[in-house]
Scaffold this motif. Structure first.
Motif, mmCIF file in Angstrom:
data_model
loop_
_atom_site.group_PDB
_atom_site.id
_atom_site.type_symbol
_atom_site.label_atom_id
_atom_site.label_comp_id
_atom_site.label_asym_id
_atom_site.label_seq_id
_atom_site.Cartn_x
_atom_site.Cartn_y
_atom_site.Cartn_z
ATOM 1 N N LYS A 155 23.425 45.479 37.385
ATOM 2 C CA LYS A 155 22.308 45.821 37.829
ATOM 3 C C LYS A 155 22.097 46.278 39.332
ATOM 4 C CE LYS A 155 20.105 42.958 34.236
ATOM 5 N NZ LYS A 155 19.536 41.704 34.135
ATOM 6 N N VAL A 156 22.724 45.707 40.028
ATOM 7 C CA VAL A 156 22.633 45.793 41.547
ATOM 8 C C VAL A 156 23.540 46.937 42.174
ATOM 9 C CG1 VAL A 156 21.499 43.632 41.809
ATOM 10 C CG2 VAL A 156 24.053 43.723 42.133
ATOM 11 N N CYS A 157 24.346 47.255 41.446
ATOM 12 C CA CYS A 157 25.244 48.100 42.080
ATOM 13 C C CYS A 157 24.748 49.417 42.110
ATOM 14 C CB CYS A 157 26.674 48.438 41.179
ATOM 15 S SG CYS A 157 27.727 49.384 41.784
ATOM 16 N N PRO A 158 24.707 49.905 43.575
ATOM 17 C CA PRO A 158 23.968 51.303 43.864
ATOM 18 C C PRO A 158 24.859 52.551 43.383
ATOM 19 C CG PRO A 158 24.809 50.248 45.832
ATOM 20 C CD PRO A 158 25.257 49.411 44.944
ATOM 21 N N VAL A 159 26.134 52.472 43.160
ATOM 22 C CA VAL A 159 27.040 53.481 43.014
ATOM 23 C C VAL A 159 27.620 53.661 41.547
ATOM 24 C CG1 VAL A 159 27.367 53.907 45.369
ATOM 25 C CG2 VAL A 159 28.835 52.517 44.328
ATOM 26 N N ASP A 160 27.185 52.729 40.687
ATOM 27 C CA ASP A 160 27.661 52.734 39.469
ATOM 28 C C ASP A 160 29.478 52.451 39.414
ATOM 29 O OD1 ASP A 160 25.896 53.172 37.371
ATOM 30 O OD2 ASP A 160 26.442 55.317 36.976
ATOM 31 N N ALA A 161 29.518 51.564 40.251
ATOM 32 C CA ALA A 161 30.778 51.343 40.410
ATOM 33 C C ALA A 161 31.210 50.094 39.614
ATOM 34 C CB ALA A 161 31.522 51.006 41.733
ATOM 35 N N THR A 162 30.408 49.285 39.363
ATOM 36 C CA THR A 162 30.671 48.015 38.262
ATOM 37 C C THR A 162 29.659 48.500 37.118
ATOM 38 O OG1 THR A 162 30.880 45.792 37.755
ATOM 39 C CG2 THR A 162 28.986 46.403 39.247
ATOM 40 N N PHE A 163 30.435 48.161 35.866
ATOM 41 C CA PHE A 163 29.675 48.579 34.786
ATOM 42 C C PHE A 163 29.941 47.843 33.369
ATOM 43 C CE2 PHE A 163 33.555 50.787 35.260
ATOM 44 C CZ PHE A 163 34.200 50.804 34.245
ATOM 45 N N LYS A 164 29.426 48.130 32.670
ATOM 46 C CA LYS A 164 29.705 47.120 31.233
ATOM 47 C C LYS A 164 30.246 48.206 30.266
ATOM 48 C CE LYS A 164 28.031 43.570 28.114
ATOM 49 N NZ LYS A 164 29.249 42.709 28.364
ATOM 50 N N ARG A 165 31.244 47.934 29.361
ATOM 51 C CA ARG A 165 31.605 48.783 28.201
ATOM 52 C C ARG A 165 31.306 48.315 27.087
ATOM 53 N NH1 ARG A 165 38.167 49.324 29.237
ATOM 54 N NH2 ARG A 165 38.165 47.633 27.928
ATOM 55 N N GLN A 166 31.412 49.191 26.243
ATOM 56 C CA GLN A 166 31.031 48.864 24.904
ATOM 57 C C GLN A 166 31.631 47.563 23.971
ATOM 58 O OE1 GLN A 166 32.325 51.706 21.722
ATOM 59 N NE2 GLN A 166 33.556 52.848 23.124
ATOM 60 N N ASP A 167 32.977 47.363 24.666
ATOM 61 C CA ASP A 167 33.642 46.144 24.085
ATOM 62 C C ASP A 167 33.166 44.793 24.733
ATOM 63 O OD1 ASP A 167 35.063 46.737 26.122
ATOM 64 O OD2 ASP A 167 36.960 46.958 25.499
ATOM 65 N N GLY A 168 32.317 45.026 25.621
ATOM 66 C CA GLY A 168 31.744 43.845 26.308
ATOM 67 C C GLY A 168 32.199 43.522 27.701
ATOM 68 N N ILE A 169 33.154 44.367 28.174
ATOM 69 C CA ILE A 169 33.989 43.796 29.362
ATOM 70 C C ILE A 169 33.261 44.691 30.472
ATOM 71 C CG2 ILE A 169 36.150 44.071 30.604
ATOM 72 C CD1 ILE A 169 37.709 43.886 27.886
ATOM 73 N N VAL A 170 33.151 43.610 31.467
ATOM 74 C CA VAL A 170 32.647 44.115 32.954
ATOM 75 C C VAL A 170 33.636 44.494 33.729
ATOM 76 C CG1 VAL A 170 30.948 43.757 34.678
ATOM 77 C CG2 VAL A 170 30.468 43.119 32.439
ATOM 78 N N LEU A 171 33.803 45.754 34.177
ATOM 79 C CA LEU A 171 34.705 46.381 34.985
ATOM 80 C C LEU A 171 34.275 46.854 36.364
ATOM 81 C CD1 LEU A 171 37.143 48.148 32.803
ATOM 82 C CD2 LEU A 171 37.433 45.875 33.633
ATOM 83 N N VAL A 172 35.277 46.963 37.353
ATOM 84 C CA VAL A 172 35.020 47.566 38.601
ATOM 85 C C VAL A 172 35.885 48.615 38.638
ATOM 86 C CG1 VAL A 172 34.842 47.245 41.075
ATOM 87 C CG2 VAL A 172 34.479 45.161 39.624
ATOM 88 N N ASP A 173 35.010 49.926 39.060
ATOM 89 C CA ASP A 173 36.316 50.857 39.560
ATOM 90 C C ASP A 173 36.147 50.968 41.175
ATOM 91 O OD1 ASP A 173 37.131 53.492 40.077
ATOM 92 O OD2 ASP A 173 35.569 54.583 38.695
ATOM 93 N N ASN A 174 37.219 50.883 41.570
ATOM 94 C CA ASN A 174 37.224 50.572 43.228
ATOM 95 C C ASN A 174 37.455 51.960 43.799
ATOM 96 O OD1 ASN A 174 40.018 51.117 43.299
ATOM 97 N ND2 ASN A 174 40.864 48.996 43.606
ATOM 98 N N GLU A 175 37.629 53.001 43.082
ATOM 99 C CA GLU A 175 37.552 54.362 43.654
ATOM 100 C C GLU A 175 36.049 54.605 44.033
ATOM 101 O OE1 GLU A 175 40.383 56.911 42.144
ATOM 102 O OE2 GLU A 175 40.936 55.396 43.619
ATOM 103 N N ARG A 176 34.949 54.070 43.265
ATOM 104 C CA ARG A 176 33.666 54.280 43.310
ATOM 105 C C ARG A 176 33.230 53.161 44.496
ATOM 106 N NH1 ARG A 176 31.133 57.762 39.835
ATOM 107 N NH2 ARG A 176 29.234 57.474 40.795
ATOM 108 N N CYS A 177 33.570 51.946 44.284
ATOM 109 C CA CYS A 177 33.068 50.811 45.073
ATOM 110 C C CYS A 177 33.032 51.225 46.721
ATOM 111 C CB CYS A 177 34.007 49.722 44.929
ATOM 112 S SG CYS A 177 33.309 48.124 45.568
ATOM 113 N N ILE A 178 31.819 51.135 47.122
ATOM 114 C CA ILE A 178 31.537 50.972 48.781
ATOM 115 C C ILE A 178 31.559 49.871 49.336
ATOM 116 C CG2 ILE A 178 30.423 53.242 48.300
ATOM 117 C CD1 ILE A 178 27.862 51.505 48.772
#
Lengths: 316, 292
Positions: A155-178
């Protein structure tokens, strides 16, 4: 697509070409291995066609006619990014941690750290020493990311880098992470860690395509966390931690199938029965985060708790 | 005494100490050593013990005789080794399994008494006196599946060259993503039939409730590896609801809740309108000034 152009912009041309060369080499190499490792026709040699050198996955360097090389469906960064965002359809992964079995072997941590390029002080999963209060028996508690169904971190990620997938896993995309670390502050389970320095074996991993399902290669200045071994689940294998445990602590499975499998004994049981019969619970349920990780209480422990800390000491 | 002597003595002493640590801590009472299992060793008990071994012991000790225990300190004993077998009896192994020592847990809370004995008999089957010849008793049987769709019963038939076989244990499973979920083990009757009831509340893979049933011999060492799989539509119909199809506060930009989007746009729009209004007022003042 935006991220990609950003990355390419930052790479100098020299490096890009070397990376591209390696990328092609690995793809073609994998192709030859999958094709049986034997190049059956050498007509192109006879005709004096172009040849290319490829390296097979077992490290042999072969020369094959360029016309014979077939690119196989290795997962490129683009497909890994796309599939990594979506998750595996129809699944809802869950983990059950049996605290009565944990004897602090810490093999889960070792397997996890080696798979995810983590330094010894960085944890996707950590085994904590706990107790419930003064006079209660201490116990060990492995703590991965809880993969909440109502995650405060995304909820607090300002750049959509961390997100939840349809299978329930919460991931981080370090290409987007600031690297703002809002998610670390938001997580009530302290499940996230920050790459303050260059990651372990940076040079070794540098040339790899970024796989967000492993969060490897790690990148300085980005957040990393437990990924429920999303790459292993895709292959039908249990997570690194669950498979490495010698004590049968971890059960992992798909809640939609109502089944969990033990990482040590490979037994499969009904998830609902396991949690019901053993009084399973989740951590900090009052926060409404709805974790996907369940705990079974530390009753009937098979070994005594050994520690040099006196956890029952009264604090003033 | 020169320095070499001192080193030699300290090394010998530490070696002695280490060897003491590795062996001497098992304190098995004499009467436990001579204790015998309530049921004598048989092919059945050894096979049951093997299954128990693979679920409870193999993760640390590895396979007996293969010396592939995991790297713990102290290293778990290879239970198939002749050194271990030479100092063991059925009773001593039973004691070790049920009581545990140090890093090795006690299994008396998680295993039943007869299961501990089966484990002991399996482990002792790697010695000369405890060995059971499984090959002489093994038969190569066939397995066939009959499904009664009305009552959701899975019926397996064991037969040997056309004739049905009695008293063979058949295990029934449901396929799940990481492994097979056991739903029952039953012995074939006089007609060679063994049956299991399909659970009513197990979720299937799709809206039809498609589920894969797997049937095997429970004692594969005796009857051979036969695996029969069959798809049945007996599971609870399952429809996947993708949480990403809905709008949530935790979702990424594309799935923003409408109320959040509207209130955000409302605030931004309000601010811009105010700014435009103020600019408009200032322009009005200027035009008034020009006229007067």
């Amino acid at each position: 697509m935006k991220d990609k152009s950003r990355n390419e912009h930052h790479d100098d041309s020299n490096k890009t070409s070397r990376r591209d060369f390696l990328k092609k080499g690995i793809l073609v190499g994998a192709g030859t291995v999958l094709a049986g490792g034997i190049v059956t026709s050498f007509d192109a040699f006879a005709q004096g066609g172009d040849t290319i050198k490829v390296m097979t996955t077992d490290g042999k360097v072969l020369k094959i006619p360029a016309s014979q090389a077939i690119e196989v469906g290795a997962r490129t960064e683009e497909t890994m990014q796309k599939e990594g965002r979506l998750g595996i359809p129809g699944r809802k992964w869950t983990m059950v941690i049996d605290l009565s079995k944990c004897q602090n072997a810490r093999m889960c941590m070792a397997a996890c750290q080696s798979a995810h390029q983590l330094k010894p002080e960085m944890h996707h999963i950590n085994v904590l020493q706990m107790d419930h209060g003064i006079g209660t028996a201490p116990y060990y508690m492995p703590k991965p990311c809880q993969h909440c169904d109502n995650p405060p971190c995304t909820k607090v990620c300002p750049v959509d880098a961390t997100f939840k997938r349809q299978d329930g896993i919460v991931l981080v995309d370090n290409e987007r992470c600031i690297g703002c670390r809002f998610c670390i502050a938001a997580c009530p389970y302290s499940a996230r860690v920050f790459n303050w320095t260059d990651p372990k074996d940076k040079e070794k991993y540098e040339e790899l395509e970024y796989n967000m399902e492993m969060n490897v290669p790690q990148k300085r200045g980005t957040v990393t966390k437990c990924v429920f071994s999303a790459d292993r689940l895709r292959e039908g294998k249990l997570p690194y931690c669950a498979s490495a445990c010698p004590n049968g602590v971890y059960w992992f499975g798909d809640m939609n199938e109502d089944a969990v499998t033990n990482g040590t004994s490979k037994e499969t049981v009904r998830f609902s029965e396991l949690v019901r019969d053993n009084a399973g619970y989740t951590l900090l349920p009052e926060l409404g985060t709805q974790p996907s990780v369940y705990y079974l209480p530390e009753k009937d422990r098979r070994v005594p708790f050994k520690t040099d800390l006196n956890l029952n000491e009264k604090h003033h | 005494m020169n320095i070499r002597h001192k080193i030699a003595i300290s090394i010998t002493a530490s070696l002695f100490f280490v060897s003491q640590l590795a062996h001497a801590q098992w304190n098995i009472p004499e009467d436990s050593k001579t204790l015998k299992a309530p049921k004598p060793v048989s092919a059945e008990s050894v096979i049951a013990g093997k299954a128990l071994y693979n679920t409870n012991c193999a993760s640390c000790h590895g396979q007996p005789g293969e010396n592939n225990a995991i790297a713990l300190s102290p290293k778990p004993t290879d239970l198939g080794s002749s050194e271990f077998q030479a100092r063991s009896t059925e009773g001593s192994v039973y004691f070790q399994v049920s009581e545990g020592m140090g890093t090795m847990p006690s299994f008396k809370t998680s295993l039943k008494d007869d299961e501990c004995w089966q484990l002991a008999q399996y482990i002792r089957s790697f010695s000369a006196e405890g060995a059971v010849d499984l090959s002489s008793q093994s038969k190569d049987l066939d397995l066939r599946l009959d499904l009664t769709s009305k009552e959701h019963k899975i019926i397996a038939v064991a037969y040997d060259k056309g004739a049905s076989v009695e008293g063979v244990k058949v295990a029934f499973f449901i396929k799940r993503y990481f492994g097979n979920l056991p739903i029952g083990v039953s012995k074939t009757n006089a007609n060679g039939f063994a049956q299991a009831q399909f659970p009513t509340d197990i979720p299937g893979a799709d809206t039809l409730g498609t589920t894969e049933v797997i049937v095997k011999f429970a004692e594969e060492d005796l009857y051979g590896k036969k695996i029969i799989t069959e798809k049945v539509a007996w599971g609870k119909p399952f429809k996947f609801i993708n949480p990403l199809d809905d709008n949530h506060l935790w979702a990424s930009r594309a799935n923003t809740p409408t109320w959040l989007l509207l209130s955000y746009l409302g605030v931004v729009g309000g601010v811009w309108l105010t700014i435009l209004w103020v600019v408009g007022q200032i322009l009005k003042i200027r035009t008034y000034g020009k006229w007067h």
